[in-house]
Enzyme design. Structure first.
Site, PDB file in Angstrom:
ATOM      1  N   GLY A   1       0.815  -1.199   0.000  1.00  0.00           N
ATOM      2  CA  GLY A   1       0.000   0.000   0.000  1.00  0.00           C
ATOM      3  C   GLY A   1       0.857   1.260   0.000  1.00  0.00           C
ATOM      4  O   GLY A   1       1.308   1.698  -1.046  1.00  0.00           O
TER       5      GLY A   1
ATOM      6  N   TRP B   1       5.206  -1.678  -0.698  1.00  0.00           N
ATOM      7  CA  TRP B   1       5.409  -0.942   0.557  1.00  0.00           C
ATOM      8  C   TRP B   1       5.841  -1.868   1.687  1.00  0.00           C
ATOM      9  O   TRP B   1       6.627  -1.491   2.561  1.00  0.00           O
ATOM     10  CB  TRP B   1       4.133  -0.198   0.945  1.00  0.00           C
TER      11      TRP B   1
ATOM     12  N   HIS C   1       4.786  -4.850 -11.640  1.00  0.00           N
ATOM     13  CA  HIS C   1       4.559  -4.678 -10.206  1.00  0.00           C
ATOM     14  C   HIS C   1       3.502  -5.646  -9.674  1.00  0.00           C
ATOM     15  O   HIS C   1       3.548  -6.027  -8.509  1.00  0.00           O
ATOM     16  CB  HIS C   1       4.123  -3.238  -9.928  1.00  0.00           C
TER      17      HIS C   1
END
Length: 325
Positions: free
Chosen positions: A45, A118, A301
């Site tokens: 996130g 993250w 990603h």
């Protein structure tokens, strides 16, 4: 980030809301074997909430898999989608303390850390502070939340998506369009008008989706597909963290990589990752000799089948039946 799914769904055998102070209750759950090797799944996130399928990468007979929702998202309380939720109590320091509180609550001595995007920043910060608590590390889509990485994702990559970036830039007041867009969006997400917050969250997610739009092997469009409350919390938390560079000194995690000495790790990164280019993973691998860098040629990603297989292989290296590296 796509989730590896080689094993059957392990049942939740325990769950709870851990009181971590400041009025925050962190949701956690444990799956698999209560007597197995402990592994903590850390979500990305920031503010995405725990991944619903990540635990399937672990052999449920061999691992005790713990998942949790970071402050303000998922099933943790209070939820960042609510404007009354205080963000001052949601920082990297708070999350690191929450992880330690959860480990102590569960009576775990040492655990394997797994996560992507993250999560890799949070895992590295935790492991550098508590290296004696870490069995090993598996990171997917490595980020260290440096200023250069934030500048790239919310500015530099516009070279490839000029139309979409102009729409993203147009989402903030005209006076802010030549300045710090992340901070401008953070301010919009604190606006008392729900319509302003919803529009800002939609514009932010449209940009995030543009950057992964080429990733047909996994899940393009995943940001805008979030339910309304989850999308509001995600963008509010993202902008809060990135506007403050995650409260880390710039380059801190790379500078302090020596603190990971003796901890085995696997870094898995997609060659086609435009959100977080490969350079970050490569630099970390140079500074952390005990880490094995796996470059996945067809993945971005959000992953691919090849990346999922690499994740499964990486986790298997820490199976209790095998010696560590």
């Amino acid at each position: 980030m796509s989730d590896p799914q080689p094993f059957a769904e392990p049942q939740v055998y325990d769950r709870g809301l851990l009181d971590v102070g400041d009025g925050n209750l962190v949701y956690w759950e444990a799956r698999g074997n209560p007597d197995g090797r402990p592994a903590l799944v850390v979500h990305g996130g920031p503010g995405s909430g725990r991944p619903r399928g990540a635990h399937k990468g672990f052999d449920p007979e061999a691992f005790q898999v713990v998942l949790f929702d970071q402050r303000g998202c998922g099933d943790s309380k209070p939820h960042a989608s609510h404007p009354a939720t205080v963000m001052a109590h949601n920082t990297t320091e708070h999350l690191l303390a929450d992880m330690e509180a959860l480990r102590e609550h569960l009576g775990i001595d040492r655990w394997l850390l797994y996560g992507g995007s993250w999560a890799s920043t949070l895992i590295l910060a935790y492991a550098q502070r508590h290296p004696d608590r870490v069995i090993g590390i598996v990171l997917v889509g490595v980020t260290m939340t440096r200023q250069q990485e934030i500048d790239w994702l919310y500015g530099g990559v516009r070279l490839l998506f000029p139309v979409e970036w102009e729409r993203f830039r147009a989402g903030v007041p005209h006076r802010d369009r030549g300045g710090n867009l992340v901070e401008a969006y953070r301010q919009l997400m604190e606006n008392p008008d729900i319509a302003v917050r919803e529009q800002a969250a939609s514009d932010w997610c449209a940009w995030e989706d543009a950057v992964i739009s080429h990733e047909s092997l996994s899940s393009p469009g995943q940001y805008g597909a979030k339910p309304d409350a989850a999308r509001l919390a995600f963008v509010r938390i993202c902008t809060h963290y990135f506007a403050h560079r995650a409260w880390l000194e710039d380059g801190q995690l790379l500078r302090d990589a020596h603190r990971l000495k003796g901890i085995p790790g696997v870094l898995i990164h997609g060659r086609l990752d435009l959100s977080g280019p490969l350079l970050t993973a490569w630099e970390l691998a140079q500074a952390w000799p005990a880490a094995d860098l796996r470059i996945i040629e067809d993945a971005g990603h959000t992953g691919s089948a090849a990346m999922g297989a690499a994740v499964i292989d990486a986790i298997a290296r820490f199976h209790p039946s095998r010696s560590l590296f």
